[in-house]
Design an enzyme around this catalytic site. Sequence first.
Site, PDB file in Angstrom:
ATOM      1  N   LYS A 124       0.816  -1.220   0.000  1.00 19.66           N
ATOM      2  CA  LYS A 124       0.000   0.000   0.000  1.00 19.66           C
ATOM      3  C   LYS A 124       0.849   1.268   0.000  1.00 19.66           C
ATOM      4  CE  LYS A 124      -3.196  -2.834  -0.211  1.00 19.66           C
ATOM      5  NZ  LYS A 124      -3.755  -3.129  -1.533  1.00 19.66           N
ATOM      6  N   HIS A 147     -16.131   6.751   0.922  1.00 18.99           N
ATOM      7  CA  HIS A 147     -15.366   5.807   0.114  1.00 18.99           C
ATOM      8  C   HIS A 147     -15.965   5.800  -1.282  1.00 18.99           C
ATOM      9  CE1 HIS A 147     -13.649   1.516  -0.497  1.00 18.99           C
ATOM     10  NE2 HIS A 147     -14.148   1.930  -1.617  1.00 18.99           N
ATOM     11  N   LYS A 163     -18.444  -3.909   3.237  1.00 18.50           N
ATOM     12  CA  LYS A 163     -19.427  -3.083   2.546  1.00 18.50           C
ATOM     13  C   LYS A 163     -20.796  -3.742   2.617  1.00 18.50           C
ATOM     14  CE  LYS A 163     -15.777  -1.550  -0.518  1.00 18.50           C
ATOM     15  NZ  LYS A 163     -15.050  -1.917  -1.750  1.00 18.50           N
ATOM     16  N   GLY A 174      -8.418  -1.896   5.588  1.00 18.35           N
ATOM     17  CA  GLY A 174      -8.596  -1.508   6.986  1.00 18.35           C
ATOM     18  C   GLY A 174      -7.828  -2.340   7.994  1.00 18.35           C
ATOM     19  N   ARG A 215      -8.546  -6.702  -9.050  1.00 21.28           N
ATOM     20  CA  ARG A 215      -9.456  -7.823  -9.325  1.00 21.28           C
ATOM     21  C   ARG A 215     -10.821  -7.269  -9.746  1.00 21.28           C
ATOM     22  NH1 ARG A 215      -9.584  -6.479  -3.901  1.00 21.28           N
ATOM     23  NH2 ARG A 215     -11.685  -5.938  -3.243  1.00 21.28           N
ATOM     24  N   ASN A 262      -7.375  -1.901  -6.376  1.00 21.79           N
ATOM     25  CA  ASN A 262      -7.749  -3.312  -6.335  1.00 21.79           C
ATOM     26  C   ASN A 262      -7.587  -3.891  -7.727  1.00 21.79           C
ATOM     27  OD1 ASN A 262      -8.495  -3.100  -3.592  1.00 21.79           O
ATOM     28  ND2 ASN A 262     -10.405  -2.150  -4.223  1.00 21.79           N
ATOM     29  N   GLU A 274      -0.077   8.756   7.634  1.00 25.46           N
ATOM     30  CA  GLU A 274      -0.858   9.722   6.849  1.00 25.46           C
ATOM     31  C   GLU A 274      -1.609  10.662   7.762  1.00 25.46           C
ATOM     32  OE1 GLU A 274      -3.633   7.474   4.525  1.00 25.46           O
ATOM     33  OE2 GLU A 274      -2.178   7.113   2.935  1.00 25.46           O
ATOM     34  N   VAL A 306     -16.744  -7.334  -5.735  1.00 33.48           N
ATOM     35  CA  VAL A 306     -18.088  -7.811  -5.406  1.00 33.48           C
ATOM     36  C   VAL A 306     -19.131  -6.867  -6.013  1.00 33.48           C
ATOM     37  CG1 VAL A 306     -19.693  -8.289  -3.518  1.00 33.48           C
ATOM     38  CG2 VAL A 306     -17.266  -8.835  -3.247  1.00 33.48           C
TER      39      VAL A 306
HETATM   40  C1  MV4 Z   1      -7.930   6.461   6.119  1.00 40.86           C
HETATM   41  C2  MV4 Z   1      -8.961   7.071   6.859  1.00 40.86           C
HETATM   42  C3  MV4 Z   1      -8.747   8.369   7.317  1.00 40.86           C
HETATM   43  N1  MV4 Z   1      -7.585   8.983   7.054  1.00 40.86           N
HETATM   44  N2  MV4 Z   1      -6.787   7.131   5.891  1.00 40.86           N
HETATM   45  C4  MV4 Z   1      -9.852   2.123   5.788  1.00 40.86           C
HETATM   46  C5  MV4 Z   1      -9.642   1.086   4.738  1.00 40.86           C
HETATM   47  C6  MV4 Z   1      -8.518   1.535   3.913  1.00 40.86           C
HETATM   48  N3  MV4 Z   1      -8.789   1.322   2.518  1.00 40.86           N
HETATM   49  C7  MV4 Z   1      -8.341   2.968   4.206  1.00 40.86           C
HETATM   50  N4  MV4 Z   1      -9.190   3.272   5.342  1.00 40.86           N
HETATM   51  C8  MV4 Z   1      -9.183   4.516   5.878  1.00 40.86           C
HETATM   52  N5  MV4 Z   1      -8.059   5.225   5.647  1.00 40.86           N
HETATM   53  C9  MV4 Z   1      -6.626   8.351   6.352  1.00 40.86           C
HETATM   54  N6  MV4 Z   1      -5.474   8.970   6.116  1.00 40.86           N
HETATM   55  C10 MV4 Z   1     -10.132   6.372   7.089  1.00 40.86           C
HETATM   56  C11 MV4 Z   1     -10.252   5.085   6.613  1.00 40.86           C
HETATM   57  C12 MV4 Z   1     -11.481   4.415   6.902  1.00 40.86           C
HETATM   58  C13 MV4 Z   1     -12.353   3.979   5.920  1.00 40.86           C
HETATM   59  C14 MV4 Z   1     -12.062   4.132   4.572  1.00 40.86           C
HETATM   60  C15 MV4 Z   1     -12.905   3.682   3.604  1.00 40.86           C
HETATM   61  C16 MV4 Z   1     -14.101   3.082   3.981  1.00 40.86           C
HETATM   62  C17 MV4 Z   1     -14.405   2.907   5.306  1.00 40.86           C
HETATM   63  C18 MV4 Z   1     -13.544   3.351   6.289  1.00 40.86           C
HETATM   64  C19 MV4 Z   1     -13.885   3.160   7.630  1.00 40.86           C
HETATM   65  C20 MV4 Z   1     -13.027   3.598   8.587  1.00 40.86           C
HETATM   66  C21 MV4 Z   1     -11.821   4.201   8.232  1.00 40.86           C
END
Ligand code: MV4
Length: 450
Positions: free
Chosen positions: A116, A208, A237, A165, A292, A290, A200, A295
Amino acid sequence: MLSKILIANRGEVALRVIRACHELDIPCVAVYSEADADSLHVREADETVCIGPGPVIESYLKIPNIIGAAEISGCDAIHPGYGFLAENPEFVLACEDNDMVFIGPGAEIMRRMGDKSLAKQTMKQALIPVVPGSEGAVGDAAEAARLAAEFGYPVMVKASAGGGGRGMRLVQSPGEMDNLFNMASSEAETAFGDGTIYLEKGIVGPHHVEVQVLVDRAGSVLTLGERDCSVQRRHQKLIEESPSPLLNWDTRQKMAEAAIAACRACGYVNAGTLEFLVDDDRNFYFMEMNTRVQVEHPVSEAVTGIDIVREQIRIARGDLLAITGSIQTRGHAIELRINAEDPANDFRPNTGTITKYVPPGGPGVRVDSHLYEGYTIPVFYDSLLAKLIVWDLDRPAAIRRALRALNEYIIEGVVTNKELCSAILRNPDFQAGNYTTAFIEENLERLELA
Ligand code: MV4
């Protein structure tokens, strides 16, 4: 080329790939574990091979068994579906070593996007917006604290090997850094054998939003609009929709342009998804790619009319995309994930035999599911029972159609989250398009009473 395809998966996605093979007139082979002998994908495929006992490490994750099944059945290509081996570069190399076409990107790009921190650096170099943070790995908690003072709290410490996550912590203040940094690192060490951490700035209350892309072997890119996947719980999700109620045309276009530039920059091929975090001011930041089919791909199919799995197969055999750039979407699509889990009981998964099954139908309704009456859900796999995808001309109509279809849907014999899905669709904040990734946690009690 591509005379017979092995499908290295089970459940609804195995059926999804079988349907694409049948429409392309390419014979296909299902693999199955002993626990899946009565599964629908076994019935629908042209040929079948048993690859071992129920536990996934002894069957669906066992590379030699999958390759062996492809060889004995005379396949020259493998579709991985999602999950299992779909993002495992070792599997891609094993396919290549045995002269099988892997239907997806190459091992090198998959490895790069699997890290990542490296994926983020790659995108940053291509001038894709990323969340401000460390340049690559952070050695220890003290260095993380120095950087955090620079960026300002809250910050996220994240595992390079993580994703979805796993192995990440939100750090609110300097006093928490030591503890949370070390927790994230040891969790990542245990889970992935790699405790590398990067840092970060924390985005508070993010949405999202992800962009679906197709790239052919000549490097032409097509974007299929975005999906808003903000309705989720613990990174699972639950509801996805396209278009995103948060975006405006300007942001949508900028995100599509970023996705195209990202694919060009890393030499991507086949179907992929760029995940972005979007804040309330519609600033967007690349998160992960991603590599792939996902879903939730049917919502993009519904608003574009493009069969993403068919395109994956066509791209893998060398066909070129008929159209490139950013496609115009039409109407609004919503997907609901129907899981065998009990929201009233901390979402505990359950299994059982389906005693009654009547799927919904009518205009604008699609059900992707491996369920049938009399089917017994094995204990070894995930709790996804069905995906209900609806389409209509606009979002309010799509929500009404989704509620109508959920009402028609009869699944007896297992506890499902069907009522929770209905409650969310009826929620005024959801209906107003006013929700972030915190929606379920913030509303769970109210939704269950509804
Ligand atoms: C974050 C964030 C806030 N700030 N990065 C969670 C999964 C991963 N793909 C990235 N994620 C997050 N990264 C920063 N710098 C909050 C999340 C996050 C989140 C992101 C997408 C969908 C749901 C989430 C639920 C909690 C936290």
